[in-house]
Design an enzyme around this catalytic site. Structure first.
Site, PDB file in Angstrom:
ATOM      1  N   ASP A  31       0.933  -0.938  -0.214  1.00  0.00           N
ATOM      2  CA  ASP A  31      -0.109  -0.199   0.090  1.00  0.00           C
ATOM      3  C   ASP A  31       1.026   0.875   0.036  1.00  0.00           C
ATOM      4  OD1 ASP A  31      -3.268   0.228   1.324  1.00  0.00           O
ATOM      5  OD2 ASP A  31      -2.071   2.305   0.481  1.00  0.00           O
ATOM      6  N   ASN A 118      -3.087   7.427 -12.142  1.00  0.00           N
ATOM      7  CA  ASN A 118      -3.481   6.126 -11.120  1.00  0.00           C
ATOM      8  C   ASN A 118      -3.790   4.530 -10.889  1.00  0.00           C
ATOM      9  OD1 ASN A 118      -2.364   5.388  -7.867  1.00  0.00           O
ATOM     10  ND2 ASN A 118      -4.918   5.037  -7.805  1.00  0.00           N
ATOM     11  N   THR A 144     -16.052  -3.688 -11.628  1.00  0.00           N
ATOM     12  CA  THR A 144     -17.346  -3.115 -10.815  1.00  0.00           C
ATOM     13  C   THR A 144     -18.340  -3.088 -11.161  1.00  0.00           C
ATOM     14  OG1 THR A 144     -17.730  -1.279  -9.562  1.00  0.00           O
ATOM     15  CG2 THR A 144     -16.488  -0.239 -10.921  1.00  0.00           C
ATOM     16  N   SER A 179     -18.500   7.324 -14.244  1.00  0.00           N
ATOM     17  CA  SER A 179     -17.591   8.732 -13.258  1.00  0.00           C
ATOM     18  C   SER A 179     -16.559   7.479 -14.585  1.00  0.00           C
ATOM     19  CB  SER A 179     -18.224   8.082 -12.564  1.00  0.00           C
ATOM     20  OG  SER A 179     -17.450   7.086 -12.086  1.00  0.00           O
ATOM     21  N   TYR A 181     -14.006   7.480 -12.575  1.00  0.00           N
ATOM     22  CA  TYR A 181     -13.894   6.603 -12.097  1.00  0.00           C
ATOM     23  C   TYR A 181     -13.940   5.100 -12.363  1.00  0.00           C
ATOM     24  CZ  TYR A 181     -14.496   2.628  -8.597  1.00  0.00           C
ATOM     25  OH  TYR A 181     -14.459   1.056  -8.249  1.00  0.00           O
ATOM     26  N   HIS A 182     -15.441   5.130 -12.517  1.00  0.00           N
ATOM     27  CA  HIS A 182     -16.043   3.949 -12.838  1.00  0.00           C
ATOM     28  C   HIS A 182     -15.288   3.464 -14.834  1.00  0.00           C
ATOM     29  CE1 HIS A 182     -19.175   4.474 -10.535  1.00  0.00           C
ATOM     30  NE2 HIS A 182     -18.936   2.565 -10.053  1.00  0.00           N
ATOM     31  N   LYS A 185     -12.118   1.715 -14.050  1.00  0.00           N
ATOM     32  CA  LYS A 185     -12.444   0.048 -14.382  1.00  0.00           C
ATOM     33  C   LYS A 185     -12.168  -0.820 -15.489  1.00  0.00           C
ATOM     34  CE  LYS A 185     -12.420  -0.850  -9.974  1.00  0.00           C
ATOM     35  NZ  LYS A 185     -11.741  -0.969  -9.022  1.00  0.00           N
ATOM     36  N   GLN A 208     -18.054  -5.839  -8.632  1.00  0.00           N
ATOM     37  CA  GLN A 208     -17.807  -5.556  -6.756  1.00  0.00           C
ATOM     38  C   GLN A 208     -19.266  -4.742  -6.651  1.00  0.00           C
ATOM     39  OE1 GLN A 208     -16.572  -6.942  -2.848  1.00  0.00           O
ATOM     40  NE2 GLN A 208     -16.148  -4.542  -3.615  1.00  0.00           N
TER      41      GLN A 208
HETATM   42  P1  NAD Z   1     -10.123   2.290  -0.364  1.00  0.00           P
HETATM   43  O1  NAD Z   1      -9.652   3.336  -0.326  1.00  0.00           O
HETATM   44  O2  NAD Z   1     -10.274   2.490   1.056  1.00  0.00           O
HETATM   45  O3  NAD Z   1      -8.579   1.126  -0.060  1.00  0.00           O
HETATM   46  C1  NAD Z   1      -7.737   1.448  -1.716  1.00  0.00           C
HETATM   47  C2  NAD Z   1      -6.345   1.383  -1.232  1.00  0.00           C
HETATM   48  O4  NAD Z   1      -5.326   1.179  -1.851  1.00  0.00           O
HETATM   49  C3  NAD Z   1      -5.543   2.751   0.227  1.00  0.00           C
HETATM   50  O5  NAD Z   1      -4.940   1.792   1.221  1.00  0.00           O
HETATM   51  C4  NAD Z   1      -4.648   3.302  -0.590  1.00  0.00           C
HETATM   52  O6  NAD Z   1      -3.817   4.268   0.039  1.00  0.00           O
HETATM   53  C5  NAD Z   1      -4.717   1.780  -1.782  1.00  0.00           C
HETATM   54  N1  NAD Z   1      -3.593   2.697  -3.084  1.00  0.00           N
HETATM   55  C6  NAD Z   1      -4.330   3.011  -3.642  1.00  0.00           C
HETATM   56  N2  NAD Z   1      -3.499   3.460  -5.274  1.00  0.00           N
HETATM   57  C7  NAD Z   1      -2.518   2.884  -5.050  1.00  0.00           C
HETATM   58  C8  NAD Z   1      -1.652   2.617  -5.546  1.00  0.00           C
HETATM   59  N3  NAD Z   1      -1.223   3.493  -6.473  1.00  0.00           N
HETATM   60  N4  NAD Z   1      -0.484   1.653  -5.549  1.00  0.00           N
HETATM   61  C9  NAD Z   1      -0.627   1.394  -3.686  1.00  0.00           C
HETATM   62  N5  NAD Z   1      -1.071   1.505  -2.633  1.00  0.00           N
HETATM   63  C10 NAD Z   1      -2.284   2.008  -3.772  1.00  0.00           C
HETATM   64  O7  NAD Z   1     -10.846   1.260  -1.545  1.00  0.00           O
HETATM   65  P2  NAD Z   1     -11.719   0.241  -1.260  1.00  0.00           P
HETATM   66  O8  NAD Z   1     -13.257   0.648  -0.461  1.00  0.00           O
HETATM   67  O9  NAD Z   1     -10.895  -0.568  -0.284  1.00  0.00           O
HETATM   68  O10 NAD Z   1     -11.299  -0.358  -2.064  1.00  0.00           O
HETATM   69  C11 NAD Z   1     -10.545  -1.120  -2.840  1.00  0.00           C
HETATM   70  C12 NAD Z   1     -11.332  -2.092  -4.442  1.00  0.00           C
HETATM   71  O11 NAD Z   1     -12.401  -2.480  -4.622  1.00  0.00           O
HETATM   72  C13 NAD Z   1     -11.344  -0.155  -5.466  1.00  0.00           C
HETATM   73  O12 NAD Z   1     -10.319  -0.798  -6.536  1.00  0.00           O
HETATM   74  C14 NAD Z   1     -12.485  -0.203  -5.950  1.00  0.00           C
HETATM   75  O13 NAD Z   1     -12.820   0.029  -6.973  1.00  0.00           O
HETATM   76  C15 NAD Z   1     -12.959  -1.768  -5.836  1.00  0.00           C
HETATM   77  N6  NAD Z   1     -14.509  -1.515  -4.753  1.00  0.00           N
HETATM   78  C16 NAD Z   1     -15.165  -0.877  -3.685  1.00  0.00           C
HETATM   79  C17 NAD Z   1     -16.190  -0.900  -3.302  1.00  0.00           C
HETATM   80  C18 NAD Z   1     -17.010  -0.215  -2.279  1.00  0.00           C
HETATM   81  O14 NAD Z   1     -18.055  -0.138  -2.067  1.00  0.00           O
HETATM   82  N7  NAD Z   1     -15.503   0.046  -1.628  1.00  0.00           N
HETATM   83  C19 NAD Z   1     -17.207  -1.564  -4.525  1.00  0.00           C
HETATM   84  C20 NAD Z   1     -16.637  -2.412  -5.474  1.00  0.00           C
HETATM   85  C21 NAD Z   1     -15.760  -2.104  -6.049  1.00  0.00           C
HETATM   86  N1  USQ Z   2     -26.873   7.936  -3.272  1.00  0.00           N
HETATM   87  C1  USQ Z   2     -27.638   8.717  -2.716  1.00  0.00           C
HETATM   88  N2  USQ Z   2     -27.277   9.104  -1.408  1.00  0.00           N
HETATM   89  C2  USQ Z   2     -25.721   9.547  -1.026  1.00  0.00           C
HETATM   90  C3  USQ Z   2     -24.994   8.478  -1.746  1.00  0.00           C
HETATM   91  C4  USQ Z   2     -24.600   7.962  -3.043  1.00  0.00           C
HETATM   92  O1  USQ Z   2     -28.748   8.322  -3.063  1.00  0.00           O
HETATM   93  O2  USQ Z   2     -25.701   9.862   0.126  1.00  0.00           O
HETATM   94  C5  USQ Z   2     -26.543   7.578  -5.387  1.00  0.00           C
HETATM   95  C6  USQ Z   2     -26.017   7.290  -5.953  1.00  0.00           C
HETATM   96  O3  USQ Z   2     -26.574   8.926  -6.188  1.00  0.00           O
HETATM   97  C7  USQ Z   2     -25.797   6.100  -6.131  1.00  0.00           C
HETATM   98  C8  USQ Z   2     -25.963   5.262  -6.150  1.00  0.00           C
HETATM   99  O4  USQ Z   2     -26.494   6.154  -4.366  1.00  0.00           O
HETATM  100  O5  USQ Z   2     -27.284   6.151  -7.698  1.00  0.00           O
HETATM  101  C9  USQ Z   2     -24.703   4.715  -4.980  1.00  0.00           C
HETATM  102  O6  USQ Z   2     -23.606   5.558  -4.759  1.00  0.00           O
HETATM  103  P1  USQ Z   2     -22.455   5.297  -3.606  1.00  0.00           P
HETATM  104  O7  USQ Z   2     -21.572   6.606  -3.601  1.00  0.00           O
HETATM  105  O8  USQ Z   2     -22.852   4.939  -2.755  1.00  0.00           O
HETATM  106  O9  USQ Z   2     -21.424   4.388  -5.097  1.00  0.00           O
HETATM  107  P2  USQ Z   2     -20.614   4.219  -5.849  1.00  0.00           P
HETATM  108  O10 USQ Z   2     -20.415   6.188  -6.148  1.00  0.00           O
HETATM  109  O11 USQ Z   2     -21.483   3.842  -7.363  1.00  0.00           O
HETATM  110  O12 USQ Z   2     -19.353   3.827  -5.780  1.00  0.00           O
HETATM  111  C10 USQ Z   2     -18.997   2.728  -5.073  1.00  0.00           C
HETATM  112  C11 USQ Z   2     -17.492   3.008  -4.277  1.00  0.00           C
HETATM  113  C12 USQ Z   2     -17.037   2.057  -6.176  1.00  0.00           C
HETATM  114  C13 USQ Z   2     -17.351   1.201  -6.919  1.00  0.00           C
HETATM  115  C14 USQ Z   2     -19.072   0.954  -6.208  1.00  0.00           C
HETATM  116  C15 USQ Z   2     -19.838   0.528  -6.526  1.00  0.00           C
HETATM  117  O13 USQ Z   2     -17.244   3.624  -3.840  1.00  0.00           O
HETATM  118  O14 USQ Z   2     -15.637   2.040  -4.846  1.00  0.00           O
HETATM  119  O15 USQ Z   2     -16.877   0.911  -7.431  1.00  0.00           O
HETATM  120  O16 USQ Z   2     -20.028   1.870  -5.248  1.00  0.00           O
HETATM  121  S1  USQ Z   2     -21.292  -0.272  -7.977  1.00  0.00           S
HETATM  122  O17 USQ Z   2     -22.628   0.657  -7.623  1.00  0.00           O
HETATM  123  O18 USQ Z   2     -21.548  -1.085  -8.481  1.00  0.00           O
HETATM  124  O19 USQ Z   2     -20.058   0.661  -9.323  1.00  0.00           O
END
Ligand code: NAD
Ligand code: USQ
Length: 382
Positions: A31, A118, A144, A179, A181-182, A185, A208
């Site tokens: 990390d 990144n 995702t 987005s 971000y999305h 991925k 996920q």
């Molecule tokens: P998070 O931000 O809590 O953790 C990500 C970690 O990766 C952090 O500790 C960060 O320091 C590290 N990191 C980022 N860029 C890096 C780099 N270049 N080199 C080394 N370390 C790096 O995020 P999370 O919620 O644990 O999500 C983890 C993964 O799961 C992400 O790829 C995210 O897209 C995916 N994901 C998360 C969710 C969710 O709801 N949290 C849902 C679907 C997918």
């Molecule tokens: N939303 C609300 N109110 C809030 C926050 C969010 O209505 O206060 C809505 C958003 O508009 C969206 C939905 O809830 O329609 C999901 O938003 P979110 O912020 O919970 O999730 P998202 O932005 O999609 O991102 C999160 C994680 C990301 C992961 C993704 C899974 O941050 O890393 O990839 O969930 S997924 O949505 O299936 O792509």
């Protein structure tokens, strides 16, 4: 088996590293700690106080007698990554190490570029390092569900069989993410698919859904092992945010009509899904895709569930429909397949009243740490 968890200081990564360690895997964490830096930069903080990664690992070792190797560095730095892989020699790599917030990526040009550089460069570096020296290693990459967007047809697991002008083919499922971000991925998925095809690498893309919850068997063992809980408008995800809002008496922030439907899962299922993927590796030359969620909800339904559970606990919970800061469909068809992980033996934890109670209790326990200025969304897609 030796498993390197990249992003192991983050929300999903920390829970996964401990789970795998507990299950007898030899675990290393990579990390850059950039997420702690981004929190500081944006002035936000996990609701739960999280200890420095070195202390967390020491505590785990004291409690269980199991060690976890730690490599602090950035995977966009190829020489750091390559050296780390040579030292640890992983048989599987779980890649969580990305910028994962959609709002962060939509702040401005700089944040979009930072997110995509990144994420895309980090993943490309892993692919090149595997090709160079670890061609048999299994890459388990966190994708995702949002890669698919919200199409008006059923969402399959990664691939779609099409018939066109009398011919058929099976192709990667069309992607319509919401987005930058999305989108990062999606770019990763294409790069991994291509690398598997040309170099014979093996990889699993875990698409996920939105993750909720704080505790797993392992992170609940001690206060120093507690996982992060993001509730702010940039990093907080829907259900975690709603529970925190309910705990402090802030109206729940449903964006727009609230018909936005997504796949969701409990953090305890995240760690189990990853373990299942590692224990059943993909074949070489193939990118396997699993949709990793257990239930579908609209955000409006989630808000109603939190209101009901909160009211039952004596909390005064109201629901607000805010102007949606995002550009997204607020009412749409959503039906996604998720049978691959169930077929491998996943036994889901469904969202229940007792889990909502425990999340609300958790949020209430730490509510003195809430910064009320960080609840409302500040980033606009427009
Ligand atoms: P998070 O931000 O809590 O953790 C990500 C970690 O990766 C952090 O500790 C960060 O320091 C590290 N990191 C980022 N860029 C890096 C780099 N270049 N080199 C080394 N370390 C790096 O995020 P999370 O919620 O644990 O999500 C983890 C993964 O799961 C992400 O790829 C995210 O897209 C995916 N994901 C998360 C969710 C969710 O709801 N949290 C849902 C679907 C997918
Ligand atoms: N939303 C609300 N109110 C809030 C926050 C969010 O209505 O206060 C809505 C958003 O508009 C969206 C939905 O809830 O329609 C999901 O938003 P979110 O912020 O919970 O999730 P998202 O932005 O999609 O991102 C999160 C994680 C990301 C992961 C993704 C899974 O941050 O890393 O990839 O969930 S997924 O949505 O299936 O792509």
């Amino acid at each position: 088996m030796k498993v390197l968890v990249i992003g192991g200081d983050g929300y999903c990564g920390w829970a996964t590293a401990l789970h795998l360690s507990n299950r007898g895997y030899e675990v290393g964490i990579v990390d850059s700690l950039v997420r702690r830096y981004w929190d500081a930069q944006k002035g936000v903080e996990s609701l739960t106080p999280i200890a420095p990664i070195q202390r967390r690992i020491e505590r785990w070792s004291d409690l269980t007698g199991k060690s976890i190797d730690l490599y602090i560095g950035d995977i966009t730095d190829y020489s750091f990554l390559s050296q780390t892989l040579h030292e640890f020699e992983p048989e599987a790599i779980v890649h969580y190490g990305e910028q994962r917030s959609a709002p962060f990526s939509m702040i401005d040009r700089e944040h979009a570029v930072e997110t995509q550089v990144n994420n895309v460069v980090g993943t490309l570096n892993i692919l090149y390092a595997m090709r160079q020296d670890f061609p048999d290693c299994h890459l388990v990459k966190l994708g995702t569900m949002g890669e698919y967007g919200t199409p008006n047809i059923d969402i399959e697991e990664g691939y779609l069989t099409l018939e066109h002008n009398g011919r058929t083919d099976t192709v990667p499922y069309p992607k319509q993410p919401g987005s930058f971000y999305h989108l990062s991925k999606v770019h990763d998925s294409h790069n991994i698919h291509f690398a598997c095809k040309i170099w014979g690498l093996r990889a699993t893309d875990l698409n996920q859904g939105v993750v909720y919850g704080v505790l797993t068997e392992e992170t609940g063992m001690d206060e120093l092992l507690v996982n992060r809980l993001d509730y702010d408008g940039i990093f907080g995800t829907a259900l975690n945010r709603f529970c925190t809002q309910a705990a402090i008496g802030h109206p729940l922030t449903v964006y727009g009509q609230g018909g936005q439907t997504r796949g969701f899962l409990d953090i305890r299922d995240t760690v189990r899904c990853v373990e299942l993927a590692i224990a059943n590796p993909a074949e070489s030359g193939h990118l396997r895709v699993f949709n990793q969620f257990t239930e579908q909800f609209s955000v409006g339904d989630l808000a109603l569930m939190v209101k009901k559970a909160g009211n039952a606990m004596g909390l005064d919970v109201e629901i607000n429909h805010l102007d949606n800061p995002r550009v997204e469909q607020e009412k749409h068809y959503f039906h996604a397949k998720n049978t691959n992980l169930l077929n491998l033996g996943l036994q889901p934890h469904y969202l229940s009243d007792s889990l909502l109670d425990s999340l609300l209790n958790f949020a209430t326990k730490y509510k003195h740490r809430v910064d009320k200025n960080q609840i409302l969304p500040k980033v606009s897609w427009k």
